[in-house]
Design an enzyme around this catalytic site. Structure first.
Site, PDB file in Angstrom:
ATOM      1  N   ASP A  60      -8.998  58.390   6.590  1.00 42.41           N
ATOM      2  CA  ASP A  60      -8.672  58.623   7.421  1.00 42.41           C
ATOM      3  C   ASP A  60      -9.883  59.037   8.829  1.00 42.41           C
ATOM      4  O   ASP A  60     -11.121  58.374   8.736  1.00 42.41           O
ATOM      5  CB  ASP A  60      -9.121  60.670   7.326  1.00 42.41           C
ATOM      6  CG  ASP A  60      -8.252  61.313   6.366  1.00 42.41           C
ATOM      7  OD1 ASP A  60      -7.256  61.163   7.045  1.00 42.41           O
ATOM      8  OD2 ASP A  60      -7.969  61.625   4.933  1.00 42.41           O
TER       9      ASP A  60
ATOM     10  N   ASP B  54     -12.307  53.333   4.726  1.00 41.81           N
ATOM     11  CA  ASP B  54     -12.135  54.497   5.256  1.00 41.81           C
ATOM     12  C   ASP B  54     -11.075  54.855   5.195  1.00 41.81           C
ATOM     13  O   ASP B  54     -10.206  53.604   5.562  1.00 41.81           O
ATOM     14  CB  ASP B  54     -13.334  55.599   5.820  1.00 41.81           C
ATOM     15  CG  ASP B  54     -13.063  56.741   5.546  1.00 41.81           C
ATOM     16  OD1 ASP B  54     -12.856  57.513   4.571  1.00 41.81           O
ATOM     17  OD2 ASP B  54     -13.089  57.419   6.367  1.00 41.81           O
TER      18      ASP B  54
END
Length: 271
Positions: free
Chosen positions: A14, A12
């Site tokens: 963020d 991922d």
């Protein structure tokens, strides 16, 4: 997993590499190690607003050098899904350039006249007129797709409604539930794996959320690492009926062990 069969990484963005436009300490060293050793990786995001080129520029401002081809968004995953389902189709889009560009690139026609699909993504300015048009098209038979189920996003002033919240509004009016392509749908993991040319058995997913990152990785057959540099903490992780393969403070803990993140080689040598 041995050194002869190296791991590939899905991660991922963020909460894993960046946090509110700031670099997660050690993320630059981690990415540099992946690149220097030719280790395959893809950065994933449910955000459909931006194109990979936009995100590449954003990451570069934080000090991360990520190739455009190594960024996979829910907009790209949605476009891949629609291209496989109905090649050369048409769609009415509520979203921004990340989504419209992805659909243009697969040859889709964007129209508000009898489209095959209504495709809902994120936008900074949800228009009542556009949402109303989407509702009427779904009522008239357009298939309803949403890039991701995230209900809210952050801003300096507080939470903002995101794709999942607006999708719920459209569903409430039409009685038609959307098909969500992004995390936690493992479809997004599998499309990223195909793009990377990797197999689930030799790939792990790194994320900061149990409900999206870890769950989608688990359901796609990947090993998973939960990092505590974003949303979830150790107490949060205990609330779920499934567990990540490993919990780490951040990706900085992977520097120097990307070839063997679970210590399997050392364990085998000491057996």
């Amino acid at each position: 997993m041995s050194n002869e069969t190296p791991w590939n990484f899905l991660m991922d963005m963020d909460g894993v590499l960046v946090r509110e436009e700031h670099l997660v300490p050690g993320a630059d060293a981690f990415v540099a190690e992946l690149r220097d050793n030719g280790i395959g990786f893809m950065v994933l995001t449910n955000n459909s607003i931006y194109t990979p080129r936009d995100l590449q520029a954003r990451l570069k401002r934080t000090g991360l050098e990520i190739p455009e081809a190594s960024i996979w968004t829910s907009a790209l995953a949605t476009a891949r899904f629609l291209d496989e389902q109905r090649p050369g189709g048409s769609a009415y889009v509520v979203g921004e350039s990340g989504l419209t560009t992805a659909l243009h690139n697969i040859g889709y026609v964007l129209t508000d006249r009898d489209p095959d699909y209504v495709v809902l993504g994120e936008t900074r300015t949800y228009s009542f007129e556009a949402i109303t048009r989407a509702i009427r098209l779904v009522e008239n038979g357009a298939r309803f797709i949403a890039t991701n189920p995230d209900e809210k996003g952050p801003s300096r002033e507080g939470s903002l409604p995101a794709t999942g919240a607006v999708a719920a509004l459209i569903e409430r009016v039409t009685g038609r539930a959307p098909y969500y392509v992004g995390k936690p749908n493992p479809l997004m993991m599998r499309s990223a794996l195909r793009t990377l040319g990797a197999h689930s058995e030799s790939t792990l997913m790194i994320g900061d959320r149990m409900d999206t990152d870890v769950r989608s990785g688990l359901e796609a057959g990947l090993q998973t690492i939960l990092v505590l540099s974003g949303i979830s903490d150790r107490d949060t992780a205990e609330l779920f009926p499934y567990r990540p393969t490993k919990v780490m403070n951040s990706v900085a803990d992977l520097v120097g062990i990307t070839h063997d993140p679970f210590g399997t080689t050392a364990a085998a040598e000491n057996a």
